[in-house]
Design an enzyme around this catalytic site. Sequence first.
Site, PDB file in Angstrom:
ATOM      1  N   GLU A 134       5.734  -3.650  -7.485  1.00  0.00           N
ATOM      2  CA  GLU A 134       6.695  -4.697  -7.424  1.00  0.00           C
ATOM      3  C   GLU A 134       5.877  -5.909  -7.163  1.00  0.00           C
ATOM      4  OE1 GLU A 134       6.935  -2.006  -5.524  1.00  0.00           O
ATOM      5  OE2 GLU A 134       8.804  -1.324  -5.215  1.00  0.00           O
ATOM      6  N   CYS A 188       8.605  -5.723  -0.024  1.00  0.00           N
ATOM      7  CA  CYS A 188       8.763  -6.076  -1.304  1.00  0.00           C
ATOM      8  C   CYS A 188      10.492  -6.506  -1.688  1.00  0.00           C
ATOM      9  CB  CYS A 188       8.641  -4.678  -2.140  1.00  0.00           C
ATOM     10  SG  CYS A 188       6.694  -4.570  -2.410  1.00  0.00           S
ATOM     11  N   HIS A 207       1.813  -3.653  -4.069  1.00  0.00           N
ATOM     12  CA  HIS A 207       2.861  -2.675  -4.510  1.00  0.00           C
ATOM     13  C   HIS A 207       3.160  -3.049  -6.005  1.00  0.00           C
ATOM     14  CE1 HIS A 207       4.174  -1.045  -0.207  1.00  0.00           C
ATOM     15  NE2 HIS A 207       2.976  -1.039  -0.507  1.00  0.00           N
ATOM     16  N   CYS A 255      10.110  -1.138  -0.680  1.00  0.00           N
ATOM     17  CA  CYS A 255       9.956  -1.220   0.735  1.00  0.00           C
ATOM     18  C   CYS A 255      10.570  -2.413   1.311  1.00  0.00           C
ATOM     19  CB  CYS A 255       8.508  -0.996   1.089  1.00  0.00           C
ATOM     20  SG  CYS A 255       7.332  -2.394   0.532  1.00  0.00           S
ATOM     21  N   GLU A 307      15.110  15.074  -3.225  1.00  0.00           N
ATOM     22  CA  GLU A 307      15.763  14.402  -1.849  1.00  0.00           C
ATOM     23  C   GLU A 307      14.640  13.862  -0.946  1.00  0.00           C
ATOM     24  OE1 GLU A 307      18.605  15.588   2.015  1.00  0.00           O
ATOM     25  OE2 GLU A 307      18.638  16.718   0.107  1.00  0.00           O
TER      26      GLU A 307
HETATM   27 ZN   LIG Z   1       6.616  -2.226  -1.603  1.00  0.00          ZN
END
Ligand SMILES: [Zn+2]
Length: 220
Positions: free
Chosen positions: A96, A127, A94, A124, A58
């Site tokens: 991505e 991204c 990142h 995020c 979680e």
């Molecule tokens: Zn990102």
Amino acid sequence: MAENQEEPSDTQTGEEQPENAEESEEKKKELEKLPPFEIVGGERFPAFFFKFQFRNVEYSSGRNKTFLCYVVETQGKESGSFRGYLEDEHAAAHAEDAFFNNILPTCDPNLRYNVTWYVSSSPCVPCADRIAQILQKNKNLRLSILVSRLFMWEEPEMQAALKKLKASGCKLKIMKPQDFEYIWQNFAEQEEGEAKAFEPWEDIQENFLYYEEKLSEVLH
Ligand SMILES: [Zn+2]
């Protein structure tokens, strides 16, 4: 006064100690071998990363990297597929970003692309925005993103970014237990000889349902 005293420092002279010269030359060579942007990639990652990085807990405490496994299928005059993974340190680009910078920098307008990502956490805000822009620009690119965890999903800005991502045509899903098994079989390094069977963790199904409910609330 004591605080104004400066200690003489060898590192400021710009001269290298002769006995270290060889060693630093080695280090330089090692650094040159590393890919740019602190991104690591390859075909398979060490098995021990899998359980920690992809586990659908979680709260993602201590998990400061993004692992992105990709499968790219092309259809058209050149049909084929390739796969691999990317890993970032959340320091520079990142994972991505790295995918669109390094793996699929351009889309050939004569081909159709079906891309699937298996990512340790959802993107995020920057991204998600970039992915949405790329999908809007390249109508021949289809992207499905399967994530093990949702990142910052309680933030209104993040929720808006995920909605925009969906509107751009991206299929965003939470990984099911069988998706984790797929990653284990296809992207985690297996010991020589027989591949080890996937061992689901205790709360895998429960956590999947938890995140699936959260995602449907965000995207409803
Ligand atoms: Zn990102």
